[in-house]
Design an enzyme around this catalytic site. Structure first.
Site, mmCIF file in Angstrom:
data_model
loop_
_atom_site.group_PDB
_atom_site.id
_atom_site.type_symbol
_atom_site.label_atom_id
_atom_site.label_comp_id
_atom_site.label_asym_id
_atom_site.label_seq_id
_atom_site.Cartn_x
_atom_site.Cartn_y
_atom_site.Cartn_z
ATOM 1 N N ASP A 69 0.693 -1.459 0.229
ATOM 2 C CA ASP A 69 0.132 0.126 0.042
ATOM 3 C C ASP A 69 0.796 1.142 0.117
ATOM 4 O O ASP A 69 1.767 1.332 0.717
ATOM 5 C CB ASP A 69 -1.007 -0.111 1.294
ATOM 6 C CG ASP A 69 -1.922 1.074 1.308
ATOM 7 O OD1 ASP A 69 -3.204 1.094 0.306
ATOM 8 O OD2 ASP A 69 -1.823 2.367 1.306
HETATM 9 C C1 LIG Z 1 2.737 9.069 -5.419
HETATM 10 C C2 LIG Z 1 2.309 8.072 -6.909
HETATM 11 C C3 LIG Z 1 1.399 7.188 -6.075
HETATM 12 N N1 LIG Z 1 1.423 6.268 -7.462
HETATM 13 C C4 LIG Z 1 0.900 4.717 -7.523
HETATM 14 C C5 LIG Z 1 1.059 3.528 -6.072
HETATM 15 C C6 LIG Z 1 -0.077 2.842 -5.817
HETATM 16 O O1 LIG Z 1 -0.762 2.079 -7.020
HETATM 17 C C7 LIG Z 1 -1.394 4.526 -5.747
HETATM 18 C C8 LIG Z 1 -1.320 3.899 -4.605
HETATM 19 O O2 LIG Z 1 -2.777 2.666 -4.357
HETATM 20 P P1 LIG Z 1 -2.599 1.667 -3.234
HETATM 21 O O3 LIG Z 1 -4.312 1.462 -2.391
HETATM 22 O O4 LIG Z 1 -1.748 1.937 -2.962
HETATM 23 O O5 LIG Z 1 -2.941 0.792 -4.397
HETATM 24 P P2 LIG Z 1 -3.903 0.088 -5.775
HETATM 25 O O6 LIG Z 1 -4.886 0.870 -4.934
HETATM 26 O O7 LIG Z 1 -3.013 1.358 -7.314
HETATM 27 O O8 LIG Z 1 -3.295 -1.235 -6.024
HETATM 28 P P3 LIG Z 1 -3.866 -2.612 -5.088
HETATM 29 O O9 LIG Z 1 -4.501 -1.459 -3.739
HETATM 30 O O10 LIG Z 1 -4.741 -3.089 -5.055
HETATM 31 O O11 LIG Z 1 -2.628 -3.143 -5.004
HETATM 32 O O12 LIG Z 1 -0.549 5.118 -6.279
HETATM 33 C C9 LIG Z 1 2.295 5.853 -9.148
HETATM 34 O O13 LIG Z 1 2.317 5.554 -9.450
HETATM 35 N N2 LIG Z 1 2.922 7.131 -8.835
HETATM 36 C C10 LIG Z 1 2.955 7.759 -7.593
HETATM 37 O O14 LIG Z 1 4.032 9.128 -8.194
#
Ligand SMILES: Cc1cn([C@H]2C[C@H](O)[C@@H](COP(=O)(O)OP(=O)(O)OP(=O)(O)O)O2)c(=O)[nH]c1=O
Length: 193
Positions: A69
């Site tokens: 997460d």
């Molecule tokens: C800050 C930042 C976040 N992110 C993304 C990473 C995570 O995928 C998302 C945060 O949400 P999460 O809840 O961590 O993940 P998700 O919903 O995409 O997938 P799952 O819960 O099923 O594992 O933001 C980027 O891709 N680039 C960035 O610079």
């Protein structure tokens, strides 16, 4: 079914984990991602990653399940994914010209052996100062609604992030070196990594 399951719907996590060369299956865990009042960012990402991994491990007790997460945290506050464009604009304006941390919780669980490993990884991000026009242009062009903090470091052409300190893949959702170390510790073979 591979012995390793990635409990995630994130295409970015899937692409990153593939780089380690170990076979895995993807099974997203649909869980409640609200944070509790007063819950500090580190506790929150650990709870979320553990809940995602355990959700899937309950159905596949003999598999190794990896959950993760990612949040943005600034001044002790947690920024998850924005609800809508107004929420995204409020998040980006609170990050403008400021320093924040991107934190990822990692959980590796195997129910039959009673195994659980938890980690957190943090990366410090220095944001440019953004105008209202910069913010609305970014949101309209990139629609960053599935990203913590309403931005993606990998999809911003240098307009938002001035510089960062620490692990880049952590910001995209899966800190690769730490993940590889966790899998190795658990005795999982990594193809060539
Ligand atoms: C800050 C930042 C976040 N992110 C993304 C990473 C995570 O995928 C998302 C945060 O949400 P999460 O809840 O961590 O993940 P998700 O919903 O995409 O997938 P799952 O819960 O099923 O594992 O933001 C980027 O891709 N680039 C960035 O610079």
């Amino acid at each position: 079914m591979s012995n390793l399951i990635l409990a995630s719907a994130s295409p970015r996590r899937q692409a990153l984990l593939s780089q380690l060369g170990t076979p895995f299956t993807v099974l997203p865990a649909d869980i409640d991602e609200r944070h509790d009042d007063g819950e500090v960012p580190r506790d929150y990402v650990m709870r979320m990653s553990r809940t995602k991994a355990e959700h899937v491990a309950q159905q596949y007790p003999d598999a190794w399940v990896l959950g993760a997460d990612t949040i943005v945290t600034i001044d002790g506050r947690i920024l998850g994914k924005p609800k809508d464009a107004a929420d995204a604009a409020a998040m980006l304006s609170s990050l403008s010209g400021q320093v924040h941390d991107v934190m990822t919780g990692l959980a590796l669980v195997q129910h039959d052996q009673g195994y659980m490993a938890l980690e957190t990884v943090s990366t410090r991000i220095y944001f440019h100062t953004l105008s209202d026009a910069d913010i609305s242009t970014y949101i309209a062009a990139k629609k960053p609604f599935d990203k913590a903090g309403a931005y993606a470091i990998q999809d911003q052409e240098g307009v938002l992030v001035d510089r960062y300190e620490g692990c880049y893949t952590n910001v995209v959702g899966l800190p690769l070196q730490r993940t590889a170390a966790m899998l190795r510790c658990a005795g999982l073979n990594l193809g060539g990594a």
